[in-house]
Design a protein around this motif. Structure first.
Motif, PDB file in Angstrom:
ATOM      1  N   ASP A   1       0.875  -1.163  -0.018  1.00  0.00           N
ATOM      2  CA  ASP A   1       0.137  -0.137  -0.157  1.00  0.00           C
ATOM      3  C   ASP A   1       0.863   1.427   0.147  1.00  0.00           C
ATOM      4  O   ASP A   1       0.631   2.193  -0.732  1.00  0.00           O
ATOM      5  N   ASN A   2       1.757   1.034   0.814  1.00  0.00           N
ATOM      6  CA  ASN A   2       2.737   2.553   0.818  1.00  0.00           C
ATOM      7  C   ASN A   2       3.497   2.643  -0.509  1.00  0.00           C
ATOM      8  O   ASN A   2       3.546   3.679  -1.187  1.00  0.00           O
ATOM      9  N   ALA A   3       3.692   1.781  -1.189  1.00  0.00           N
ATOM     10  CA  ALA A   3       4.553   1.524  -2.720  1.00  0.00           C
ATOM     11  C   ALA A   3       3.276   2.199  -3.542  1.00  0.00           C
ATOM     12  O   ALA A   3       3.547   3.113  -4.484  1.00  0.00           O
ATOM     13  N   CYS A   4       2.116   1.648  -3.408  1.00  0.00           N
ATOM     14  CA  CYS A   4       1.101   2.158  -4.319  1.00  0.00           C
ATOM     15  C   CYS A   4       0.805   3.624  -4.046  1.00  0.00           C
ATOM     16  O   CYS A   4       0.368   4.274  -5.165  1.00  0.00           O
ATOM     17  N   ASP A   5       0.792   4.060  -2.966  1.00  0.00           N
ATOM     18  CA  ASP A   5       0.583   5.583  -2.630  1.00  0.00           C
ATOM     19  C   ASP A   5       1.589   6.238  -3.425  1.00  0.00           C
ATOM     20  O   ASP A   5       1.419   7.338  -4.020  1.00  0.00           O
ATOM     21  N   ALA A   6       2.819   6.031  -3.141  1.00  0.00           N
ATOM     22  CA  ALA A   6       3.977   6.601  -3.884  1.00  0.00           C
ATOM     23  C   ALA A   6       3.791   6.667  -5.431  1.00  0.00           C
ATOM     24  O   ALA A   6       4.048   7.830  -6.218  1.00  0.00           O
ATOM     25  N   MET A   7       3.212   5.337  -5.968  1.00  0.00           N
ATOM     26  CA  MET A   7       3.048   5.428  -7.461  1.00  0.00           C
ATOM     27  C   MET A   7       1.918   6.247  -7.675  1.00  0.00           C
ATOM     28  O   MET A   7       1.977   6.896  -8.933  1.00  0.00           O
ATOM     29  N   ARG A   8       0.955   6.550  -7.009  1.00  0.00           N
ATOM     30  CA  ARG A   8      -0.195   7.336  -7.222  1.00  0.00           C
ATOM     31  C   ARG A   8       0.327   9.014  -7.208  1.00  0.00           C
ATOM     32  O   ARG A   8      -0.205   9.522  -8.191  1.00  0.00           O
ATOM     33  N   ASP A   9       1.195   9.091  -6.557  1.00  0.00           N
ATOM     34  CA  ASP A   9       1.512  10.488  -6.394  1.00  0.00           C
ATOM     35  C   ASP A   9       2.662  11.020  -7.632  1.00  0.00           C
ATOM     36  O   ASP A   9       2.714  11.987  -8.011  1.00  0.00           O
ATOM     37  N   THR A  10       3.517   9.563  -7.866  1.00  0.00           N
ATOM     38  CA  THR A  10       4.366   9.901  -9.104  1.00  0.00           C
ATOM     39  C   THR A  10       4.267   8.657 -10.069  1.00  0.00           C
ATOM     40  O   THR A  10       4.799   7.810 -10.073  1.00  0.00           O
ATOM     41  N   PRO A  11       3.146   9.027 -11.101  1.00  0.00           N
ATOM     42  CA  PRO A  11       2.837   7.755 -11.743  1.00  0.00           C
ATOM     43  C   PRO A  11       3.891   7.423 -12.848  1.00  0.00           C
ATOM     44  O   PRO A  11       4.215   6.194 -13.210  1.00  0.00           O
ATOM     45  N   SER A  12       4.969   8.518 -13.117  1.00  0.00           N
ATOM     46  CA  SER A  12       5.958   7.908 -13.923  1.00  0.00           C
ATOM     47  C   SER A  12       6.758   6.853 -13.275  1.00  0.00           C
ATOM     48  O   SER A  12       7.835   6.359 -14.143  1.00  0.00           O
ATOM     49  N   ILE A  13       6.764   6.741 -12.204  1.00  0.00           N
ATOM     50  CA  ILE A  13       7.938   6.121 -11.638  1.00  0.00           C
ATOM     51  C   ILE A  13       7.443   4.384 -11.523  1.00  0.00           C
ATOM     52  O   ILE A  13       8.146   3.630 -10.850  1.00  0.00           O
ATOM     53  N   ALA A  14       6.357   4.103 -11.891  1.00  0.00           N
ATOM     54  CA  ALA A  14       5.679   3.024 -11.941  1.00  0.00           C
ATOM     55  C   ALA A  14       6.486   1.811 -12.674  1.00  0.00           C
ATOM     56  O   ALA A  14       6.985   2.125 -13.539  1.00  0.00           O
ATOM     57  N   PRO A  15       6.907   0.784 -12.058  1.00  0.00           N
ATOM     58  CA  PRO A  15       7.980  -0.454 -12.709  1.00  0.00           C
ATOM     59  C   PRO A  15       7.434  -0.837 -14.132  1.00  0.00           C
ATOM     60  O   PRO A  15       8.193  -0.888 -14.766  1.00  0.00           O
ATOM     61  N   THR A  16       5.955  -1.026 -14.034  1.00  0.00           N
ATOM     62  CA  THR A  16       5.613  -1.569 -15.272  1.00  0.00           C
ATOM     63  C   THR A  16       4.201  -1.385 -15.493  1.00  0.00           C
ATOM     64  O   THR A  16       3.619  -0.629 -14.417  1.00  0.00           O
ATOM     65  N   PHE A  17       3.341  -1.121 -16.567  1.00  0.00           N
ATOM     66  CA  PHE A  17       2.032  -1.011 -16.616  1.00  0.00           C
ATOM     67  C   PHE A  17       1.296  -1.882 -15.702  1.00  0.00           C
ATOM     68  O   PHE A  17       0.209  -1.668 -15.159  1.00  0.00           O
ATOM     69  N   SER A  18       1.719  -3.205 -15.557  1.00  0.00           N
ATOM     70  CA  SER A  18       0.890  -4.074 -14.619  1.00  0.00           C
ATOM     71  C   SER A  18       0.982  -3.688 -13.462  1.00  0.00           C
ATOM     72  O   SER A  18       0.041  -3.636 -12.590  1.00  0.00           O
ATOM     73  N   ALA A  19       2.244  -3.250 -12.918  1.00  0.00           N
ATOM     74  CA  ALA A  19       2.154  -2.695 -11.524  1.00  0.00           C
ATOM     75  C   ALA A  19       1.333  -1.554 -11.587  1.00  0.00           C
ATOM     76  O   ALA A  19       0.517  -1.181 -10.436  1.00  0.00           O
ATOM     77  N   ARG A  20       1.056  -0.514 -12.310  1.00  0.00           N
ATOM     78  CA  ARG A  20       0.233   0.639 -12.487  1.00  0.00           C
ATOM     79  C   ARG A  20      -1.250   0.298 -12.137  1.00  0.00           C
ATOM     80  O   ARG A  20      -1.830   0.714 -11.430  1.00  0.00           O
ATOM     81  N   ILE A  21      -1.622  -0.742 -13.043  1.00  0.00           N
ATOM     82  CA  ILE A  21      -2.855  -1.303 -12.827  1.00  0.00           C
ATOM     83  C   ILE A  21      -3.102  -1.832 -11.580  1.00  0.00           C
ATOM     84  O   ILE A  21      -4.368  -1.694 -10.888  1.00  0.00           O
ATOM     85  N   PHE A  22      -2.399  -2.549 -11.019  1.00  0.00           N
ATOM     86  CA  PHE A  22      -2.495  -3.262  -9.836  1.00  0.00           C
ATOM     87  C   PHE A  22      -2.679  -2.388  -8.654  1.00  0.00           C
ATOM     88  O   PHE A  22      -3.472  -2.419  -7.875  1.00  0.00           O
ATOM     89  N   CYS A  23      -1.767  -1.172  -8.755  1.00  0.00           N
ATOM     90  CA  CYS A  23      -2.038  -0.220  -7.629  1.00  0.00           C
ATOM     91  C   CYS A  23      -3.189   0.712  -7.912  1.00  0.00           C
ATOM     92  O   CYS A  23      -3.703   0.967  -6.726  1.00  0.00           O
TER      93      CYS A  23
END
Length: 534
Positions: free
Chosen positions: A203-225
């Motif tokens: 959840d902490n990593a997903c929150d960080a990804m939400r605030d900075t979408p460009s740092i998502a490891p993959t598109f799958s990770a973005r969808i997961f979060c």
């Protein structure tokens, strides 16, 4: 709790999920028509064309090659070779969890050596070695130290240190190290995301990804979060968009679709296991009720089987696997061995039963029962290669019991594998109990005063005489390359334990010459007692 029950706890109600999937299916056909009508090459044959972003893979193999941002839309354009070095980003290499006053190592252990040399040495270090060397390797990886001679802002040595901790199954220290460094780069965030998935803290990593979408490891990770954050419509739309663009493989789409709404696929055959498992695919397979077996996956995945939702046998197998690498504490080992009554026999069930009988005898402090149950328990721990955890649990207490014969010999060896090895040796010498004098000599740091009766004992004896380390190692120390010398010494010892016993002597000499006497003695004792040469 079943996996499906757990999944329903972390997801919104089915009605909300179904609305999102329905909207996705409606958008899917429209988006496909629009994009294909525009002449997009990805639609030519109905399958994605080109190479999408790499899925999160374990450790750095694909992390280092996976692009952080989306690939360009035009596939045949050429781009100039541009190297960008952020001038205002300090190296993360000095970051550690253990200060010099704890490790006993100076801060300049890395500063005299080129970064590329250190990275190669760290990556080459074996993790399946003696526990004393595993422990010391972790200390090196966690030490606060000045950056290498030519360190850049990318922190290549820092990433190699994190990866080695993950190789060793040390997830919590690795996670703490990453968080202390602030995972603000693509490679570091990917590692943080991997660890978070395996420790249940995504959840902490997903929150960080939400605030900075460009740092998502993959598109799958973005969808997961997006789904984890409750935005199911956005998750479904993102899945379909990148499916059409060819950024997501059919296998990824199938898994993500089931993850977003597993109930739509009730009764269908399970998905085929992926050829290469990442923490993200591993977590999603578990969430849809199709968990993957961890036995053939990297060590760190075994942490997932320690959760209370896993079957007891899976917990035991994971505990033993992690114990071999010092990645689980002795208390976790005992807790899992004694959690329930074995309902079967053979293999791991016999080991659990032996440990339960012995632990009950130790709790009662009954010398007769201890003497009766100790041989089986010790044999079980040797088979599981969890001798060090056993020694930490019982080494000191066994010295207080009046044992004789084989149980007394076992208790003596267990004591020598415990942190109190020198006190155990001193007591055995004073009592003149007839135990192996060479083992006592190693524990006291004086095996050179005793006769050697094998090539192995001769090699250990040579390491404790007054001669200096080999010139090549000593020159590294003299040139301010202590960290490099220590890494080379660890590799030397491993080579020596497999037959080249001169290397054992050289490695131990180096350790002792730089003040690491405790590491040298414990390694020598474990080489003699554990018999890990094969």
């Amino acid at each position: 709790m079943s996996v499906r029950s757990f999944f329903r706890l972390i997801l919104p109600p089915r009605q909300k999920r179904s609305r999102a999937l329905l909207r996705w299916k409606q958008i899917k056909s429209l988006a496909t028509a629009v994009l294909c009508g525009a002449g997009t090459v990805v639609c030519a044959q109905g399958d994605p064309v080109g190479e999408p972003l790499s899925a999160i893979d374990w450790l750095s193999r694909s992390v280092e090659t996976a692009p952080l941002f989306e690939p360009p839309a035009v596939g045949n354009a050429t781009t100039p070779n541009v190297t960008v070095t952020p001038l205002d980003r300090p190296s993360k290499d000095p970051i550690g969890l253990l200060p010099s006053e704890v490790t006993g190592l100076p801060r300049d252990i890395w500063s005299g050596t080129a970064e590329a040399v250190l990275v190669d040495l760290v990556r080459a270090e074996r993790v399946d070695t003696l526990p004393a060397l595993q422990d010391f390797l972790k200390v090196l990886m966690l030490a606060e130290a000045d950056p290498p001679l030519d360190a850049g802002g990318e922190g290549a040595l820092f990433l190699a240190r994190v990866d080695k901790l993950l190789d060793l199954g040390a997830l919590e220290p690795a996670q703490s190290l990453i968080e202390q460094a602030d995972p603000d780069t693509g490679p570091l965030f990917r590692r943080w995301f991997d660890v978070a998935l395996l420790t249940g803290t995504e959840d902490n990593a997903c929150d960080a990804m939400r605030d900075t979408p460009s740092i998502a490891p993959t598109f799958s990770a973005r969808i997961f979060c997006l789904a984890r954050n409750g935005d199911w419509s956005a998750a479904a739309l993102t899945l379909n968009t990148h499916r059409v663009l060819g950024d997501i493989t059919p296998q990824e789409e199938a898994l993500l679709s089931r993850f977003l709404d597993p109930e739509l696929y009730e009764g269908e055959p399970p998905l085929a296991a992926p050829a290469r498992v990442s923490p993200l695919t591993f977590r999603m397979h578990a969430a849809i009720g199709e968990p993957l077996i961890t036995a053939n996956l990297p060590l760190a995945f075994s942490h997932a089987d320690l959760q209370s939702t896993a079957a007891w046998k899976s917990q035991l197998e994971a505990t033993e696997r992690l114990a071999r690498h010092g990645a689980v504490s002795e208390n976790v080992l005992l807790q899992n061995y004694t959690a329930r009554t074995p309902a079967a026999s053979g293999g791991i069930w016999d080991r659990a039963a032996a440990m339960q009988r012995f632990d009950m005898a130790m709790t009662a402090r009954d010398p007769a029962d201890v003497a009766r149950t100790l041989p089986d328990a010790w044999a079980a721990m040797r088979q599981a290669r969890a001798e060090i955890q056993f020694a930490k649990l019982y080494g000191a207490a066994l010295q207080e019991l009046p044992l004789s014969g084989d149980p007394a010999v076992i208790a003596f060896e267990v004591g020598l594998l415990s942190p109190d090895y020198e006190a155990v040796a001193n007591a055995a010498q004073e009592a003149d109990a007839g135990f192996d004098p060479f083992l006592i000599g190693i524990a006291q740091g004086t095996p050179q005063n005793l006769p050697a009766n094998s090539r192995q004992t001769q090699a250990i004896q040579d390491a404790f005489d007054s001669t200096p380390p080999p010139a090549d190692l000593q020159s590294k120390v003299d040139d301010g390359k202590l960290g490099e010398a220590l890494l080379r010494a660890l590799a030397l010892f491993e080579a020596g334990s497999e037959g080249d016993l001169r290397s054992v002597s050289d490695a131990l000499k180096l350790l002792r010459s730089v003040g690491l006497e405790d590491v040298a003695r414990r390694a020598a004792l474990q080489l003699m007692i554990l018999d890990r040469a094969t």
